[in-house]
Design a protein around this motif. Sequence first.
Motif, PDB file in Angstrom:
ATOM      1  N   ASN A 134      -2.778   1.004  -0.313  1.00 19.92           N
ATOM      2  CA  ASN A 134      -3.401   1.074  -1.638  1.00 19.92           C
ATOM      3  C   ASN A 134      -2.283   0.929  -2.663  1.00 19.92           C
ATOM      4  OD1 ASN A 134      -5.317   1.420  -3.651  1.00 19.92           O
ATOM      5  ND2 ASN A 134      -5.053   3.649  -3.680  1.00 19.92           N
ATOM      6  N   ASP A 135      -1.650  -0.234  -2.623  1.00 19.93           N
ATOM      7  CA  ASP A 135      -0.450  -0.512  -3.401  1.00 19.93           C
ATOM      8  C   ASP A 135      -0.839  -1.239  -4.689  1.00 19.93           C
ATOM      9  OD1 ASP A 135       2.025  -1.277  -4.373  1.00 19.93           O
ATOM     10  OD2 ASP A 135       2.802  -1.909  -2.428  1.00 19.93           O
ATOM     11  N   TYR A 136      -0.460  -0.658  -5.843  1.00 23.21           N
ATOM     12  CA  TYR A 136      -0.747  -1.289  -7.124  1.00 23.21           C
ATOM     13  C   TYR A 136       0.227  -2.430  -7.438  1.00 23.21           C
ATOM     14  CZ  TYR A 136      -3.570   2.883  -8.059  1.00 23.21           C
ATOM     15  OH  TYR A 136      -4.511   3.894  -7.991  1.00 23.21           O
ATOM     16  N   ALA A 137       1.356  -2.488  -6.729  1.00 23.11           N
ATOM     17  CA  ALA A 137       2.395  -3.472  -7.059  1.00 23.11           C
ATOM     18  C   ALA A 137       3.000  -4.094  -5.801  1.00 23.11           C
ATOM     19  CB  ALA A 137       3.488  -2.801  -7.883  1.00 23.11           C
ATOM     20  N   PRO A 138       2.177  -4.634  -4.911  1.00 20.97           N
ATOM     21  CA  PRO A 138       2.724  -5.241  -3.698  1.00 20.97           C
ATOM     22  C   PRO A 138       3.396  -6.580  -3.997  1.00 20.97           C
ATOM     23  CG  PRO A 138       0.385  -5.667  -3.804  1.00 20.97           C
ATOM     24  CD  PRO A 138       0.704  -4.767  -4.980  1.00 20.97           C
ATOM     25  N   VAL A 139       4.281  -6.985  -3.114  1.00 23.99           N
ATOM     26  CA  VAL A 139       4.961  -8.274  -3.216  1.00 23.99           C
ATOM     27  C   VAL A 139       4.846  -8.955  -1.858  1.00 23.99           C
ATOM     28  CG1 VAL A 139       7.101  -9.460  -3.824  1.00 23.99           C
ATOM     29  CG2 VAL A 139       6.612  -7.229  -4.823  1.00 23.99           C
ATOM     30  N   TYR A 140       4.798 -10.280  -1.860  1.00 24.82           N
ATOM     31  CA  TYR A 140       4.861 -10.997  -0.592  1.00 24.82           C
ATOM     32  C   TYR A 140       5.804 -12.184  -0.729  1.00 24.82           C
ATOM     33  CZ  TYR A 140       1.470 -14.541  -2.300  1.00 24.82           C
ATOM     34  OH  TYR A 140       0.821 -15.538  -2.987  1.00 24.82           O
TER      35      TYR A 140
END
Length: 478
Positions: free
Chosen positions: A239-245
């Motif tokens: 439940n990540d508000y700021a994920p990166v890929y």
Amino acid sequence: MSIIYYHYNASEIRSGILHIGVGNFHRAHQQFYTNILLNDEDQKNWGICGVCLLPSDEKIVKNLRAQNLNYSLTVYGRNGEDEVYKIGSLKELIWGVEDPEAVVRKIADSSIKIITLTITEGGYNLDKESGKFILNDEKIQHDLNKPAIPATVFGFVAEGLRQRKMQGGDGVTILSCDNLQHNGNTAKRAFMAFIEAQDKDLAEWVEVHVTFPNSMVDRITPATTAEDIERLNKQNGTNDYAPVYCEDFAQWVIEDNFISGRPAWERVGVEFTDDVTAFENMKLSLLNASHTLLSYPAFLMGYRKVDQAMEDRDLVKFIRDFMDKDITPFVPAPENTDLEKYKETLIERFANHSVSDQVSRLCFDGVSKFPVYIIPNLDKMIKTGADLTRPAFLIASYRHYLKYKTDDQGNVFEIGEPWLTENDKQFVNSEEPQEFLELSAFKGVLLKDSEQFIKLYSRFVEEIKDAGTASVLQSIIK
């Protein structure tokens, strides 16, 4: 899908690095390397204090603070094997709009040994024609008066260094992580020009106590959309508000010139060298130039994702011909580098469906990208009498993209060019195609003096307008 957690005790980590510009690339690259390194007991003083300076940074600041500055980084492998890293190396986060004094205090803090930057190519405030720092900018003029609350990154850094000097603090390294040729030299030119105009005594101190090593950075990291956030959280059970890929490939080569020490990044894959020139020439001339070469034709052809564009055999051949025929003759490979394998890997990286970068991101701020990625080698090509077909087609496509804002299918789009000058806009709007060649982005080469270039460019301008980009591309690759 494997999840990789950090094993260090976050409460034991101290900030030794201050980073300005906490965007996706920084969080997928510098934070990635540092997060792994912090597992080593002797590296706990190299946590990162992030600094955001823009009003538009409010969302990322709030989202990261809501989850104790931790976030997830999903690394998509070209072989289909993916990994999710839990990143905890962002130890502090200061928003300059909210607390500018805290930014200055942190720069002055003797525990900060390195200041790193990702402020984009245009953020160094250098005139594209002369290469000189633009002192008459309104915000720069404001900061030259040493205000209590600076308005620019130059004002903040200068004030922080001034306080560091007054407190008798140690020196510091300013390390640019932006995609620029000789980015350390560029950073030094920009910051020193500002500081010399503002405070001669401070400038003398900086000359002795601050180093600016060059570096080369590489990892394809797309922007994260709202749809991406939903997809990543569902995929990863987070439940990540700021994920990166990002992609699985990563490279960082740095000149080893750190005045007050540095992390042992070499333990986690960072390469240190005495001269980064060969590495950055290879990367900027092949990866970044090829991205620019792909961007405008692909966008005009209707592609919006890079991996989708790479399913078009015409575009793939166009790029590979550019790499092999236009770039390789002018780019010597760094020691122990297989250039053929590097180019093959680039094609694989561009086609990685899991990363699915946006073509619009590659198109963004072309006026800053052309002088860095395209013009240096184009100048060599002109001087040596090389075939100019592909760069002429690229520049004709760029003109069509800026002037007509409509693709081959009739779709209207908005352009992203924050650094276009008023003169640039006049050249774009001109009905005379050759006036477009006066654009500030092309100042490093006399395109009008090349009869071959003018002939090809003029032809492509008309053919793209009449027959469409895809048709012209097909005629080029035959």
